[in-house]
Design a protein around this motif. Structure first.
Motif, PDB file in Angstrom:
ATOM      1  N   ALA A 179      -3.919  11.775   0.036  1.00  0.00           N
ATOM      2  CA  ALA A 179      -3.351  10.765  -1.088  1.00  0.00           C
ATOM      3  C   ALA A 179      -3.411   9.488  -0.487  1.00  0.00           C
ATOM      4  CB  ALA A 179      -2.291  10.730  -2.178  1.00  0.00           C
ATOM      5  N   TRP A 199      -8.623   6.302  -6.121  1.00  0.00           N
ATOM      6  CA  TRP A 199      -7.288   6.782  -4.798  1.00  0.00           C
ATOM      7  C   TRP A 199      -7.596   8.219  -3.982  1.00  0.00           C
ATOM      8  CZ3 TRP A 199      -2.780   3.175  -6.847  1.00  0.00           C
ATOM      9  CH2 TRP A 199      -3.218   2.121  -6.545  1.00  0.00           C
ATOM     10  N   VAL A 200      -6.728   9.402  -4.181  1.00  0.00           N
ATOM     11  CA  VAL A 200      -6.410  10.072  -4.773  1.00  0.00           C
ATOM     12  C   VAL A 200      -7.779  11.336  -4.421  1.00  0.00           C
ATOM     13  CG1 VAL A 200      -5.754  12.274  -4.844  1.00  0.00           C
ATOM     14  CG2 VAL A 200      -4.149  10.113  -6.400  1.00  0.00           C
ATOM     15  N   THR A 202      -4.842   5.912  -0.461  1.00  0.00           N
ATOM     16  CA  THR A 202      -4.194   4.670  -0.960  1.00  0.00           C
ATOM     17  C   THR A 202      -4.495   3.418   0.175  1.00  0.00           C
ATOM     18  OG1 THR A 202      -3.143   6.275  -1.888  1.00  0.00           O
ATOM     19  CG2 THR A 202      -2.679   3.699  -2.293  1.00  0.00           C
ATOM     20  N   ASN A 244      -7.219   0.609  -0.149  1.00  0.00           N
ATOM     21  CA  ASN A 244      -6.814  -0.886  -0.662  1.00  0.00           C
ATOM     22  C   ASN A 244      -7.283  -1.715   0.032  1.00  0.00           C
ATOM     23  OD1 ASN A 244      -4.697  -0.815  -3.850  1.00  0.00           O
ATOM     24  ND2 ASN A 244      -4.472   1.338  -2.450  1.00  0.00           N
ATOM     25  N   PHE A 274       1.083  -1.611   0.149  1.00  0.00           N
ATOM     26  CA  PHE A 274      -0.023  -0.094  -0.088  1.00  0.00           C
ATOM     27  C   PHE A 274       0.945   1.205   0.212  1.00  0.00           C
ATOM     28  CE2 PHE A 274      -3.372  -2.258   2.700  1.00  0.00           C
ATOM     29  CZ  PHE A 274      -3.576  -3.454   0.988  1.00  0.00           C
ATOM     30  N   ALA A 299       0.419   7.563  -5.216  1.00  0.00           N
ATOM     31  CA  ALA A 299      -0.609   8.855  -5.460  1.00  0.00           C
ATOM     32  C   ALA A 299       0.040   9.736  -5.085  1.00  0.00           C
ATOM     33  CB  ALA A 299      -1.914   8.093  -4.904  1.00  0.00           C
ATOM     34  N   LEU A 321       2.339   2.119  -3.669  1.00  0.00           N
ATOM     35  CA  LEU A 321       1.202   2.515  -4.357  1.00  0.00           C
ATOM     36  C   LEU A 321       1.210   3.834  -3.763  1.00  0.00           C
ATOM     37  CD1 LEU A 321      -1.480  -0.064  -4.007  1.00  0.00           C
ATOM     38  CD2 LEU A 321      -0.631   0.129  -6.068  1.00  0.00           C
ATOM     39  N   ALA A 322       0.536   4.403  -2.286  1.00  0.00           N
ATOM     40  CA  ALA A 322       0.764   5.534  -2.065  1.00  0.00           C
ATOM     41  C   ALA A 322       2.197   6.537  -2.900  1.00  0.00           C
ATOM     42  CB  ALA A 322       0.951   5.887  -0.877  1.00  0.00           C
ATOM     43  N   ASP A 381      -1.813  13.522  -7.088  1.00  0.00           N
ATOM     44  CA  ASP A 381      -1.927  14.220  -6.626  1.00  0.00           C
ATOM     45  C   ASP A 381      -1.583  15.511  -7.274  1.00  0.00           C
ATOM     46  OD1 ASP A 381      -3.638  15.708  -4.826  1.00  0.00           O
ATOM     47  OD2 ASP A 381      -2.924  15.376  -2.357  1.00  0.00           O
ATOM     48  N   GLU A 412      -8.443   2.779 -11.151  1.00  0.00           N
ATOM     49  CA  GLU A 412      -8.934   2.990  -9.290  1.00  0.00           C
ATOM     50  C   GLU A 412      -7.598   4.192  -8.599  1.00  0.00           C
ATOM     51  OE1 GLU A 412      -9.880  -1.162  -9.446  1.00  0.00           O
ATOM     52  OE2 GLU A 412      -8.329  -0.627  -7.194  1.00  0.00           O
ATOM     53  N   MET A 413      -6.422   4.405  -9.797  1.00  0.00           N
ATOM     54  CA  MET A 413      -5.147   5.064  -9.253  1.00  0.00           C
ATOM     55  C   MET A 413      -6.239   6.625  -8.361  1.00  0.00           C
ATOM     56  SD  MET A 413      -2.576   3.960 -11.607  1.00  0.00           S
ATOM     57  CE  MET A 413      -2.247   2.140 -11.098  1.00  0.00           C
TER      58      MET A 413
END
Lengths: 362, 301
Positions: free
Chosen positions: A295, A283-284, A299, A303, A44, A51, A47-48, A55, A279-280
């Motif tokens: 963000a 998250w933001v 995320t 997730n 996660f 994000a 992935l952040a 952002d 999907e990304m």
């Protein structure tokens, strides 16, 4: 003081304490989490990173990219190519010999070396973003037009990766690499090491973006989000700033992809497709665009929810995802951070009036 | 020579489908500046409407009538998709005017949900629709070239829809109002046009055309819940390339993308062909950033 320099805004004392506690907690996470949970958290956090970069361009630049899956994928593939070559030793990667390829394609060669792969994993996506940004922002192709172009980019890159099976592994993607630089990826100690590396990378990405948005570049970026023509009349060239931010964002997505692959052990075209890319954006949006911290929050929350829901009820996830999009966009355009600050401000206002009333009476 | 004829025919066939899908998109985007990502799912709804109509005909109608189901299905698809589109506009999209990127995300969410609902109702695997028997076979031009009736039918259908759209936009009172709102929303409102009603109606019509596109797609192969997503990105590219505000732009955009796609795919591979088309579009936008045909405006943000 250090924090003040890092985040670029002075912040209140409570804020600074909160930040320190959070950072401390994150550093202690390996002590009280099982290796499996820690692995998830690392994923996660990786992935952040993406994000935060997303952002930067969406929240501050007003550029919505539905193409970050591609940048993410390029980074992930760069790392996977290195890992694959390391795992294959002197022979060809297994999928290549299945497809009847005789020798290693030339563009695989640089990925023999770890530093080269590391640099290319960020440079390639940044370069692609730079090229796309240059040719679009220059002509004032903005807003929805740009967004559609990024989505088309995703589509063609995915088709390309699927189509060139002998070079990319096709739909199966790249997998089957147990170790990096001799460390086994599945041992707890490597996992903890990767966790700290990812955490540091995320902190670095956050600080970088925070520095950018509080600099002059960030201010021009934000201004061109709100009134591009006015910025132009003031003598700035918004396209340069946008292209720069887009390239940074692409590079961060590549970094996220590299760390992601180390955690998950596979990258395939379906992970960089149209649905993951959009999907990304959620998250933001859920966390709150234009806040950077939102963000990260979005995320991790989304997730975790995805892991939980897809485990218990796989078909339900897409329904939840769709509904979340509608709810977030219509009801809370500023995301969770926006809701939070609204609650805080209304509470403090009520508190304030109470104090005032007390003072009056007293 | 034969190769060329086949090329042109295939190109026309691809273009006609793209055009049918992009028509609705171009109209709603031009009028309301709303990007409807659920457009693909409206296509899907049209396709499943055809599937259901066919099922009803098999169950309740005499066998000899079966071949007429397709005509009924065209109407049903249009009406069902138009109704759902109208509802969508009423409930969601009217709250998102002036926020094109947000409308894009919200409608994508709606599309996601519609897909999942279709999966619950009809199951995830694709279903096949039996084409009416009068569309089987093909028109033999030479001994080796046979043009399938199904594709010819789609081309004719698109021509009909296009003509109807043209007449609606340029020859009716409603169409005139629509053009007025497209050119200057505030001024049209000041002159007494109910922009709300124009928006709703236009959105319903755009959605209905998507329904017809879905019905046409059942002729070409099995249909599934995610059938719309295959076409939607290309259809958006048509809108970007063709520009908004004039039908002719959309027609030219669809022809351009369809023709070049088939051309490149024959001489290279499917994936390289897509890359080349994308590169061409970006190159073209360097020359005309607003697309082939753009409404002239003197306003600036």
């Amino acid at each position: 003081m250090v924090l003040k320099w890092l985040t670029g805004n002075p912040g209140s004392r409570t804020k600074r304490i909160l930040w320190s506690v959070l950072l401390l907690l994150m550093c202690m996470a390996p002590l009280f989490m099982t290796p499996f949970r820690l692995g998830l958290l690392t994923k996660f956090l990786a992935l952040a990173i993406l994000a935060v970069g997303l952002d930067l361009i969406w929240g501050y630049g007003g550029i919505l990219s539905l193409g970050h899956g591609v940048f993410f994928g390029l980074g992930a593939y760069a790392m996977a190519m290195y890992l694959k070559l390391e795992a294959s030793g002197t022979s060809l990667p297994d999928f290549m010999s299945w497809s009847g390829v005789e020798g290693l394609p030339w563009f695989w060669e640089p990925f023999r070396s770890f530093p080269a792969a590391l640099i290319l994993g960020m440079l390639l996506p940044a370069l692609l973003a730079l090229i796309l940004g240059f040719f679009t922002f220059r002509n004032r192709i903005v807003g929805v037009y740009f967004t559609i172009l990024t989505q088309a980019l995703v589509m063609i890159v995915v088709t390309l990766f699927v189509g060139k099976q002998e070079w990319t592994g096709g739909t199966n993607g790249l997998t089957g690499y147990p170790s990096i630089l001799g460390f086994n990826l599945n041992t707890p100690s490597t996992k903890i090491g990767l966790y700290f590396i990812t955490l540091a990378a995320l902190a670095g990405a956050y600080v970088l973006c925070r520095r950018i948005v509080s600099s002059r570049v960030g201010q021009v970026l934000e201004a061109s989000r709100d009134g591009e023509n006015r910025v132009r009349f003031l003598g700035f060239d918004p396209s340069r700033y946008k292209t720069f931010a887009f390239a940074v964002s692409g590079g961060l997505a590549g970094l996220a992809g590299m760390l992601f692959v180390l955690q998950v052990g596979i990258i395939s075209p379906s992970m960089m497709g149209i649905v993951p890319s959009i999907e990304m954006v959620l998250w933001v949006a859920l966390g709150g665009r234009g806040t950077l911290i939102g963000a990260i929050i979005g995320t991790v929350l989304l997730n975790s929810a995805k892991t939980g829901i897809s485990e218990a009820y796989p078909e339900g996830w897409l329904l939840v995802l769709g509904a979340l999009f509608v709810i977030v966009v219509v009801l809370m355009p500023k995301g969770l951070v926006g809701v939070w600050s609204k609650v805080v401000s209304s509470l403090s206002r009520r508190g304030g009036t109470v104090h005032a009333a007390v003072r009056k009476e007293g | 020579m034969e190769m060329t004829i086949l090329q042109v025919f295939n190109g026309l066939s691809v273009s006609s489908i793209l055009l049918l899908i992009a028509l609705g998109l171009a109209v709603t985007f031009g009028l309301m500046n709303v990007i409807n990502m659920a457009h693909g799912e409206l296509i899907m709804i049209g396709a499943y409407s055809t599937y259901v109509t066919q099922g009803l005909f098999t169950a309740y109608m005499p066998k000899s009538w079966f071949d007429t189901y397709f005509i009924a299905a065209l109407l049903v698809s249009f009406v069902v998709a138009a109704l759902i589109g109208w509802l969508l506009e009423m409930i969601l999209i009217r709250h998102l005017y002036g926020r094109p990127l947000d409308s894009l995300l919200a409608t994508w969410g709606v599309g996601m949900m519609l897909q999942q609902i279709a999966r619950f109702i009809f199951g995830a695997p694709n279903v096949a629709v039996t084409s009416p028997s009068w569309l089987n076979g093909g028109l033999a031009i030479t001994s080796s070239i046979v043009l399938p009736y199904k594709r010819l039918f789609i081309i004719v259908l698109v021509a009909l829809v296009l003509t109807a759209m043209y007449l609606y936009i340029y020859r009716t009172v409603q169409g005139r109002r629509m053009r007025a709102v497209m050119q200057n929303r505030n001024m049209a409102g000041c002159l007494g046009i109910s922009t709300r009603r124009v928006d709703g109606l236009t959105f319903a019509i755009g959605s209905g055309i998507a329904g017809i596109a879905g019905c046409a797609l059942t002729l070409l192969g099995p249909i599934g819940p995610s059938i719309g997503t295959y076409y939607i990105v290309d259809a958006f590219m048509v809108v970007v390339l063709g520009g908004v505000g004039k039908l002719i732009g959309t027609v030219a955009g669809a022809l351009g993308i369809g023709m070049f796609n088939t051309l490149f795919e024959t001489y290279t591979s499917a994936s390289i062909g897509k890359v080349l088309v994308f590169a061409l579009i970006v190159a073209f936008l360097q020359w005309k950033p607003r697309g082939l045909v753009a409404l002239r405006t003197r306003s600036l943000d």
